[in-house]
Design a protein around this motif. Structure first.
Motif, PDB file in Angstrom:
ATOM      1  N   TYR A   1      18.886   5.788  -4.445  1.00 50.95           N
ATOM      2  CA  TYR A   1      18.249   4.406  -4.635  1.00 50.95           C
ATOM      3  C   TYR A   1      17.394   4.344  -3.214  1.00 50.95           C
ATOM      4  N   VAL A   2      18.167   3.914  -2.242  1.00 50.54           N
ATOM      5  CA  VAL A   2      17.226   3.737  -1.045  1.00 50.54           C
ATOM      6  C   VAL A   2      16.927   4.930  -0.124  1.00 50.54           C
ATOM      7  N   ASP A   3      17.477   6.264  -0.750  1.00 56.13           N
ATOM      8  CA  ASP A   3      16.957   7.312  -0.048  1.00 56.13           C
ATOM      9  C   ASP A   3      16.345   8.102  -1.054  1.00 56.13           C
ATOM     10  N   GLY A   4      16.123   7.524  -2.238  1.00 59.55           N
ATOM     11  CA  GLY A   4      15.435   8.194  -3.413  1.00 59.55           C
ATOM     12  C   GLY A   4      13.800   7.974  -3.036  1.00 59.55           C
ATOM     13  N   THR A   5      13.153   8.459  -4.345  1.00 59.41           N
ATOM     14  CA  THR A   5      11.655   8.551  -4.444  1.00 59.41           C
ATOM     15  C   THR A   5      11.343   7.633  -5.644  1.00 59.41           C
ATOM     16  N   LEU A   6      10.037   7.245  -5.362  1.00 57.37           N
ATOM     17  CA  LEU A   6       9.776   6.193  -6.371  1.00 57.37           C
ATOM     18  C   LEU A   6       8.995   6.948  -7.467  1.00 57.37           C
ATOM     19  N   GLU A   7       9.258   6.418  -8.997  1.00 60.27           N
ATOM     20  CA  GLU A   7       8.578   7.178 -10.017  1.00 60.27           C
ATOM     21  C   GLU A   7       7.944   6.042 -10.919  1.00 60.27           C
ATOM     22  N   PRO A   8       6.957   6.433 -11.365  1.00 56.09           N
ATOM     23  CA  PRO A   8       6.270   5.488 -12.423  1.00 56.09           C
ATOM     24  C   PRO A   8       7.114   4.889 -13.325  1.00 56.09           C
ATOM     25  N   GLY A   9       6.933   3.434 -13.546  1.00 57.85           N
ATOM     26  CA  GLY A   9       8.119   2.570 -14.232  1.00 57.85           C
ATOM     27  C   GLY A   9       8.991   2.039 -13.276  1.00 57.85           C
ATOM     28  N   MET A  10       9.424   2.277 -12.080  1.00 54.48           N
ATOM     29  CA  MET A  10      10.383   1.707 -11.108  1.00 54.48           C
ATOM     30  C   MET A  10       9.362   0.189 -10.831  1.00 54.48           C
ATOM     31  N   CYS A  11      10.210  -0.813 -10.891  1.00 54.79           N
ATOM     32  CA  CYS A  11       9.538  -2.096 -10.282  1.00 54.79           C
ATOM     33  C   CYS A  11      10.529  -2.428  -9.189  1.00 54.79           C
TER      34      CYS A  11
ATOM     35  N   VAL B   1       5.395   0.280  -9.916  1.00 56.50           N
ATOM     36  CA  VAL B   1       4.973   1.651  -9.691  1.00 56.50           C
ATOM     37  C   VAL B   1       4.258   2.308 -10.886  1.00 56.50           C
ATOM     38  N   THR B   2       2.979   2.620 -10.759  1.00 53.37           N
ATOM     39  CA  THR B   2       2.352   3.204 -11.653  1.00 53.37           C
ATOM     40  C   THR B   2       1.979   4.658 -11.731  1.00 53.37           C
ATOM     41  N   GLU B   3       1.266   5.517 -12.427  1.00 52.68           N
ATOM     42  CA  GLU B   3       1.130   6.857 -12.292  1.00 52.68           C
ATOM     43  C   GLU B   3       0.099   7.310 -11.159  1.00 52.68           C
ATOM     44  N   ASP B   4      -0.770   6.265 -10.930  1.00 52.66           N
ATOM     45  CA  ASP B   4      -1.717   6.463  -9.852  1.00 52.66           C
ATOM     46  C   ASP B   4      -1.624   5.511  -8.524  1.00 52.66           C
ATOM     47  N   GLY B   5      -0.550   4.638  -8.426  1.00 55.64           N
ATOM     48  CA  GLY B   5      -0.247   3.864  -7.443  1.00 55.64           C
ATOM     49  C   GLY B   5       0.714   2.583  -7.986  1.00 55.64           C
ATOM     50  N   ASN B   6       0.383   1.427  -7.645  1.00 53.54           N
ATOM     51  CA  ASN B   6       1.138   0.519  -8.075  1.00 53.54           C
ATOM     52  C   ASN B   6       0.263  -0.787  -8.560  1.00 53.54           C
ATOM     53  N   ARG B   7       0.883  -1.510  -9.347  1.00 59.02           N
ATOM     54  CA  ARG B   7       0.340  -2.962  -9.836  1.00 59.02           C
ATOM     55  C   ARG B   7       0.974  -4.024  -9.473  1.00 59.02           C
ATOM     56  N   ASN B   8       0.487  -4.961  -8.999  1.00 64.57           N
ATOM     57  CA  ASN B   8       1.086  -6.329  -8.587  1.00 64.57           C
ATOM     58  C   ASN B   8       1.280  -7.220  -9.655  1.00 64.57           C
ATOM     59  N   LEU B   9       2.573  -7.333 -10.255  1.00 66.47           N
ATOM     60  CA  LEU B   9       2.625  -8.183 -11.274  1.00 66.47           C
ATOM     61  C   LEU B   9       2.634  -9.783 -10.973  1.00 66.47           C
ATOM     62  N   SER B  10       2.524  -9.989  -9.818  1.00 70.32           N
ATOM     63  CA  SER B  10       2.524 -11.523  -9.610  1.00 70.32           C
ATOM     64  C   SER B  10       1.168 -11.640  -8.796  1.00 70.32           C
ATOM     65  N   ALA B  11       0.127 -10.864  -8.950  1.00 72.65           N
ATOM     66  CA  ALA B  11      -0.953 -10.947  -8.477  1.00 72.65           C
ATOM     67  C   ALA B  11      -1.885 -12.482  -8.780  1.00 72.65           C
ATOM     68  N   GLY B  12      -1.287 -13.058  -9.765  1.00 67.44           N
ATOM     69  CA  GLY B  12      -1.808 -14.457 -10.199  1.00 67.44           C
ATOM     70  C   GLY B  12      -1.567 -15.564  -9.271  1.00 67.44           C
ATOM     71  N   LEU B  13      -0.550 -15.148  -8.270  1.00 72.38           N
ATOM     72  CA  LEU B  13      -0.484 -16.203  -7.061  1.00 72.38           C
ATOM     73  C   LEU B  13      -1.261 -15.753  -5.926  1.00 72.38           C
TER      74      LEU B  13
ATOM     75  N   ALA C   1       0.966  -1.181   0.094  1.00 76.13           N
ATOM     76  CA  ALA C   1       0.020   0.064   0.146  1.00 76.13           C
ATOM     77  C   ALA C   1       0.853   1.341  -0.170  1.00 76.13           C
ATOM     78  N   ALA C   2       2.121   1.134   0.483  1.00 79.12           N
ATOM     79  CA  ALA C   2       2.969   2.239   0.507  1.00 79.12           C
ATOM     80  C   ALA C   2       3.672   2.595  -0.706  1.00 79.12           C
ATOM     81  N   VAL C   3       3.706   1.927  -1.751  1.00 80.95           N
ATOM     82  CA  VAL C   3       4.142   1.619  -2.903  1.00 80.95           C
ATOM     83  C   VAL C   3       3.587   2.835  -4.002  1.00 80.95           C
ATOM     84  N   LYS C   4       3.998   3.893  -4.350  1.00 85.93           N
ATOM     85  CA  LYS C   4       3.264   4.774  -4.978  1.00 85.93           C
ATOM     86  C   LYS C   4       4.216   5.960  -5.493  1.00 85.93           C
ATOM     87  N   PRO C   5       3.773   6.628  -6.668  1.00 83.36           N
ATOM     88  CA  PRO C   5       4.922   7.500  -7.232  1.00 83.36           C
ATOM     89  C   PRO C   5       4.651   8.838  -6.047  1.00 83.36           C
TER      90      PRO C   5
END
Length: 488
Positions: free
Chosen positions: A417-427, A460-472, A348-352
């Motif tokens: 990296y660890v002190d950076g900010t999340l951007e859309p397109g990061m995985c 990380v997406t424009e409006d939050g995040n997408r779980n690529l492995s949600a199929g499990l 829930a905390a993963v977002k741009p």
């Protein structure tokens, strides 16, 4: 494995030298008549009209960005060379991430060179081994010749596929040794190239190049996101394969699980992206258990941490902790559900715009709360987190960047990296865990030997995040229902 003719001199270093016999080879030599026979009677197999590889447009954009960052400097990025496994056998070749990222090529001995041109641009050339020579017998006498290890693309074919001018790499070291002007090289992959540049480069300048290429991979382009999803989808099927054969693993060992997942990785991808962790029972408390030689017992948990690597070298990294007999015990469920709640908070905390550390902090806060609630640590929770006391049982960070390397962007600056900010397109991965070692006398006996990790690949997406492995499935009840369906 055939064992007759293999040269002692690598073909790329001295392509015209006479090929030597292997010691203890069964043939005394090559007659003139045989040599003449092998030179003739072969059809023309040159390939024409080849389409560029899928990522060619993207690799061109990556090279352009690299060119803009280092104007007026020669940039050298090697693929690497074969590494000996034992005697005269080699490990399967895996091109350096930097080289594959910039070219899409994966062949050994390749080198990308960006030569300064004009005021600020560069001319890119990829230096490769050409097809093995039929005139001097290399194609059948060399251990790396075409009849021994398979056909290489011709330089013309490579140009069509990669969209980059291609030249013969066998003289490149000599040319680089004579070159003038500022040079940077990605170190650690090709000692021959590095030796040629010894008096032209510095560690500090080369490190700047490595750091730039690491940080450039943080935000994935459309091709990369598609490849990561493909890797994850294959990984989901690999996990399903494992569940279906858990009875066979019980009759053998963790190796059966490893081999089952590896089959999916080789059929649908290039390989596994890292050594599969197939940790049953107390082995789950060893974070990187890759021996995979232990027993698989009904009533224990299986921590399976594995990922398929695509043919373009992008890897998934997924973990599930499964009840081997299909049902969690009360204590297993208690620990599993705590880790699941922690992971939910982290995802829930993963977002741009969020700090990279935010998902780690959110996950750790939940785990610390649980450890205090269970009486394993004395609160308040803020004290526990300030002193890091939860780490006795959580051990590792809650996630990392993901891409061509399972721990991608590893050379990036801390501030990026660890002190950076999340951007859309990061995985990145979100993978909290709790591990109660079998010999840990500070916890009740029922906890000991239980290790749980849940890991998903989050874009990380424009409006939050997408779980690529949600199929499990992740929730404990959903995991049990999923396993029951697969077992029939």
């Amino acid at each position: 494995m055939a064992d007759e003719l293999t040269p002692e001199t690598p073909e790329e270093e001295q392509p015209q030298k006479k090929h030597k016999q292997r010691k203890n080879g069964l043939y005394p030599g090559v007659s003139d008549e045989l040599a003449e026979s092998m030179r003739t009677g072969w059809a023309d197999t040159e390939l024409h009209g080849l389409e560029p590889i899928a990522q060619a447009e993207h690799t061109a954009a990556r090279r352009a960005a690299l060119s803009a960052r280092f104007p007026g400097e020669r940039l050298v990025v090697p693929a690497g060379r074969l590494k000996t496994r034992s005697n005269d056998t080699e490990y399967p070749f895996r091109a350096s991430t930097e080289y594959a990222y910039l070219t899409g090529d994966q062949t050994e001995n390749g080198v990308l060179v960006l030569e300064p041109s004009g005021e600020s641009g560069h001319t890119a050339t990829v230096y490769l081994l050409p097809r093995s020579d039929r005139e001097n017998g290399e194609f059948w006498l060399s251990g790396q010749g075409e009849l021994w290890v398979g056909r290489r693309h011709s330089l013309t074919e490579a140009e069509q596929l990669l969209g980059i001018p291609a030249k013969d790499v066998r003289k490149l070291a000599e040319e680089l040794a004579e070159a003038e002007g500022p040079v940077r090289v990605v170190r650690g992959h090709d000692s021959v190239i590095e030796t040629a540049l010894t008096d032209k480069v510095t560690k500090e300048r080369d490190e700047e190049l490595r750091v730039y290429l690491s940080e450039a991979r943080a935000v994935k382009d459309a091709f990369e996101i598609g490849e990561l999803q493909k890797a994850v989808d294959s990984t989901v099927r690999g996990f399903e394969d494992v569940v279906k054969v858990l009875d066979k693993a019980e009759a053998t060992s963790e190796r059966y699980i490893e081999g089952t997942f590896f089959l999916r990785a080789r059929v649908e991808g290039n390989d596994v992206g890292y050594g599969s962790i197939c940790a049953a029972g107390p082995h789950a408390c060893t974070l990187h258990w890759v021996r995979n030689d232990g027993d698989v017992r009904s009533g224990d948990l299986l921590l399976l941490d594995a990922g398929v690597e695509t043919h373009s070298l992008y890897t998934a990294d997924v973990t599930r902790t499964l009840p081997i007999n299909g049902a969690y015990t009360d204590i297993q469920r208690k620990i599993y559900d705590a880790v699941y709640e922690s992971q939910e908070a982290g995802i829930a905390a993963v977002k741009p715009g969020a700090k990279f550390r935010d998902f780690h902090d959110a996950s750790q806060h939940v785990l610390a709360e649980k450890l205090v609630e269970w009486g394993l640590l004395e609160g308040p929770v803020e004290r526990v987190l300030e002193l890091g006391l939860q780490r006795r049982w959580t051990l590792h960070g809650t996630g990392h960047m993901l891409g061509m390397d399972v721990h991608d962007c590893a050379a990036a600056r801390t501030e990026a990296y660890v002190d950076g900010t999340l951007e859309p397109g990061m995985c990145l991965t979100v993978e909290p865990g709790l591990y109660f070692q079998a010999d840990d006398l500070t916890v009740p006996e029922e906890y000991r030997g239980i290790g749980v990790r849940i890991e998903d690949d989050i874009l990380v997406t424009e409006d939050g995040n997408r779980n690529l492995s949600a199929g499990l499935p992740r929730a404990s009840a959903d995991v049990e229902a999923w396993m029951a369906r697969l077992k029939g």
